[in-house]
Design a protein around this motif. Structure first.
Motif, short mmCIF file in Angstrom:
data_model
loop_
_atom_site.label_atom_id
_atom_site.label_comp_id
_atom_site.label_asym_id
_atom_site.label_seq_id
_atom_site.Cartn_x
_atom_site.Cartn_y
_atom_site.Cartn_z
N ASN A 32 -6.07 3.73 9.77
CA ASN A 32 -5.39 2.95 8.70
C ASN A 32 -4.33 3.81 7.88
O ASN A 32 -5.08 4.53 7.15
CB ASN A 32 -6.53 2.25 7.87
N ASN A 33 -3.00 3.98 8.43
CA ASN A 33 -2.31 4.61 7.51
C ASN A 33 -1.88 4.31 6.07
O ASN A 33 -1.49 5.21 5.37
CB ASN A 33 -0.91 4.80 8.33
N ASP B 4 4.28 14.19 2.05
CA ASP B 4 4.32 15.06 0.98
C ASP B 4 3.18 16.10 1.25
O ASP B 4 2.74 16.52 0.32
CB ASP B 4 4.40 14.21 -0.35
N ILE B 5 2.35 15.86 2.31
CA ILE B 5 0.98 16.60 2.20
C ILE B 5 1.23 18.07 2.23
O ILE B 5 0.25 18.89 1.81
CB ILE B 5 0.13 16.00 3.59
N ASP B 6 2.28 18.65 2.71
CA ASP B 6 2.65 19.92 3.04
C ASP B 6 2.41 20.58 1.73
O ASP B 6 2.10 22.03 1.59
CB ASP B 6 3.85 20.28 3.73
N TYR C 79 -3.07 10.95 10.09
CA TYR C 79 -2.23 9.86 9.61
C TYR C 79 -0.65 10.22 9.43
O TYR C 79 -0.01 10.16 8.48
CB TYR C 79 -2.86 9.84 7.93
N VAL C 80 -0.03 10.49 10.47
CA VAL C 80 1.26 11.15 10.79
C VAL C 80 2.19 10.02 10.42
O VAL C 80 3.44 10.41 9.71
CB VAL C 80 1.54 11.42 12.17
N ASN C 81 1.82 8.72 10.18
CA ASN C 81 2.88 7.66 9.78
C ASN C 81 2.72 7.16 8.55
O ASN C 81 3.21 6.27 8.15
CB ASN C 81 2.60 6.56 11.03
N SER C 82 1.91 7.75 7.74
CA SER C 82 1.55 7.37 6.36
C SER C 82 2.49 8.04 5.40
O SER C 82 3.25 9.21 5.76
CB SER C 82 0.05 7.51 6.00
N VAL C 83 2.63 7.54 4.33
CA VAL C 83 3.78 7.79 3.20
C VAL C 83 3.10 8.98 2.69
O VAL C 83 3.73 9.93 2.27
CB VAL C 83 3.64 6.60 2.10
N ALA D 266 0.97 -1.09 -0.02
CA ALA D 266 0.05 -0.05 -0.10
C ALA D 266 1.00 1.01 -0.02
O ALA D 266 0.56 2.28 -0.67
CB ALA D 266 -0.80 -0.17 1.17
N ALA D 267 1.82 1.14 0.80
CA ALA D 267 2.95 2.43 0.64
C ALA D 267 3.29 2.65 -0.63
O ALA D 267 3.40 3.62 -0.92
CB ALA D 267 4.05 2.24 1.83
#
Length: 230
Positions: free
Chosen positions: A177-178, A220-222, A212-216, A9-10
């Protein structure tokens, strides 16, 4: 197997970030690919809980062979089978009322989506009844959202993507669910941007960063947030 699911998924999430412009045009099957990968990985595990009884066993045998064709990207064969086994279409019709038939409808929708036959994809994905599992049902709902986007039903697409994220979170041990949820939410937000609903999209991006701080995806969300706050 659980760790493998997370890793897969990552990898898909990272690919999503590199292909976002294609998704905005509704012509690249990003989310369908996500769903297909997840379903292939999780399918045989979920059969143990989905399938029960002689009729289900027979349907499961056919499903396994159709899945092989699906994994090999032979979508016509997966749909229609051959002289030795039934494809997803026949399974969905001949084993009505079984969980195997339900899952076959979802797979049929994915097959049509991979061929760009979006109306057919919508038909079969709408007929799929989500269960309480953590992977397949959210993936199918998200795939329906993608199919809606490709048929011009953007509002419905956004709704389904959000629902898929909620479903994935609801089955996670800590409610987060990250791997799946932020992927679906980013795509919902991008669709909102395509509708010029930037405030709603921004709210989703900020939620991803906080929840979702631990998600891939969150790494890049910034860039999404900055683009809408300039």
């Amino acid at each position: 197997m659980a760790q493998k699911n997370v890793n897969e998924a990552a990898a898909v999430e990272q690919s999503l970030n590199n292909q976002e412009e294609f998704f905005l045009k509704y012509r690249k099957q990003i989310l369908i690919a996500v769903a297909a990968v997840i379903v292939i990985i999780a399918g045989f595990i979920c059969y143990k809980s989905f399938i029960a009884g002689p009729r289900e066993d027979k349907a499961a045998t056919a499903m396994a062979k159709a899945q092989d064709a699906f994994a090999q990207q032979d979508f016509q064969k997966a749909l229609n089978g051959d002289k030795t086994y039934e494809g997803f279409l026949a399974i969905s019709e001949n084993y009505g009322g079984t969980d195997a038939a339900n899952l076959a409808r979802g797979y049929a929708g994915l097959c049509y989506a991979q061929q760009g036959k979006w109306q057919e994809a919508v038909k079969y994905l709408e007929d799929f009844s989500p269960k309480g599992d953590a992977v397949i049902s959210p993936a199918m709902v998200a795939a329906l959202g993608n199919a809606y986007a490709n048929t011009g039903k953007v509002d419905e697409a956004i709704s389904k993507l959000k629902k898929a994220a909620d479903m994935a979170d609801s089955r996670a041990a800590d409610g987060v669910n990250n791997s799946l949820s932020p992927t679906y939410l980013v795509q919902a937000a991008r669709l909102l941007e395509s509708q010029k609903k930037n405030d709603e999209a921004l709210a989703i991006y900020k939620n991803i960063k906080e929840k979702y701080v631990n998600s891939v995806v969150s790494q890049d969300i910034d860039k999404y947030i900055e683009r809408l706050t300039k």
